[in-house]
Design a protein around this motif. Structure first.
Motif, PDB file in Angstrom:
ATOM      1  N   CYS A 156     -20.335  51.668  46.416  1.00  0.00           N
ATOM      2  CA  CYS A 156     -21.764  51.487  46.120  1.00  0.00           C
ATOM      3  C   CYS A 156     -22.543  52.795  46.275  1.00  0.00           C
ATOM      4  O   CYS A 156     -23.699  52.878  45.876  1.00  0.00           O
ATOM      5  N   CYS A 159     -18.567  54.659  50.130  1.00  0.00           N
ATOM      6  CA  CYS A 159     -18.313  53.320  49.580  1.00  0.00           C
ATOM      7  C   CYS A 159     -18.507  53.364  48.067  1.00  0.00           C
ATOM      8  O   CYS A 159     -19.257  54.203  47.557  1.00  0.00           O
ATOM      9  N   GLY A 180     -24.758  49.600  52.983  1.00  0.00           N
ATOM     10  CA  GLY A 180     -25.370  49.827  51.673  1.00  0.00           C
ATOM     11  C   GLY A 180     -25.303  48.615  50.765  1.00  0.00           C
ATOM     12  O   GLY A 180     -26.279  48.257  50.111  1.00  0.00           O
ATOM     13  N   CYS A 181     -24.152  47.949  50.698  1.00  0.00           N
ATOM     14  CA  CYS A 181     -23.973  46.862  49.726  1.00  0.00           C
ATOM     15  C   CYS A 181     -23.573  45.538  50.373  1.00  0.00           C
ATOM     16  O   CYS A 181     -23.508  44.517  49.686  1.00  0.00           O
ATOM     17  N   HIS A 230     -22.913  54.368  49.387  1.00  0.00           N
ATOM     18  CA  HIS A 230     -23.252  54.600  50.793  1.00  0.00           C
ATOM     19  C   HIS A 230     -22.236  55.568  51.414  1.00  0.00           C
ATOM     20  O   HIS A 230     -21.035  55.421  51.233  1.00  0.00           O
TER      21      HIS A 230
HETATM   22 ZN   LIG Z   1     -21.159  49.752  50.023  1.00  0.00          ZN
END
Ligand SMILES: [Zn+2]
Length: 184
Positions: free
Chosen positions: A77, A75, A129-130, A79
């Motif tokens: 972010c 991702c 993650g985000c 992850h």
């Molecule tokens: Zn993410």
């Protein structure tokens, strides 16, 4: 074939939808510049905060990246969802909308055409993650989670782009491995 080459700034405007329709039409219906894909990847790479090399974008937020010998879904972010041959959705946070109240949150009155709850459910996939919403699918109840896109990266890089990746990997859907791990 006539040589075409667009400036990276033009490709950036194309990706970010800042060009007029006339300009877009001229670019997408004309000959592709040889390095269009490379410019595109460079622009994507500039957008993300990590270093792993992007091999192919999957969605606005997800990319297949090269990390050592591995090819992972990552991702923006940071992850990591693991091997790209395993459906990343199996490792996402999943929210299923299957009640009238939950459907009305996204189709408030006076929406007249909304999904028929006797027939289907809406599944939303989020990054652990985000928290970004990564994908949404409306499917009949019990329908298997859809594997949207499993590209043959070795054929794409080796035969289309003429520059094979540093390792070759078996091209196969490995999603069953994820489900197998849940059983043990
Ligand atoms: Zn993410």
């Amino acid at each position: 074939m006539p040589e075409v080459s667009y400036d990276k700034a033009v490709i950036k405007d194309l990706i970010e939808a800042r060009l007029s329709w006339e300009e877009v039409k001229r670019i997408i219906s004309g000959y592709k510049d040889e390095d269009r894909f490379d410019k595109y990847l460079e622009l994507l790479q500039e957008k993300v905060p990590w270093q792993e090399k992007i091999l192919l974008p999957l969605t606005d937020e997800l990319y297949i990246v090269e990390k050592g010998e591995e090819r992972l879904v990552k991702c923006s972010c940071g992850h990591e969802f693991g091997d790209y041959r395993e459906n990343w959705k199996l490792k996402a946070l999943i929210h299923v909308r299957d009640s009238k109240e939950e459907i009305e949150e996204i189709y408030p009155a006076p929406y007249s055409s909304k999904p028929d709850l006797d027939l289907c459910e809406i599944r939303e996939y989020y990054c652990p993650g985000c928290g970004h919403q990564l994908e949404v699918e409306a499917v009949p109840f019990g329908y298997p989670i859809i594997f949207d896109f499993l590209p043959d990266l070795d054929t794409f890089y080796g035969e289309w782009l003429g520059r094979p990746l540093k390792t070759r990997q078996e091209f196969a859907d490995l999603s069953h491995q994820v489900i197998k791990k849940w059983q043990s």
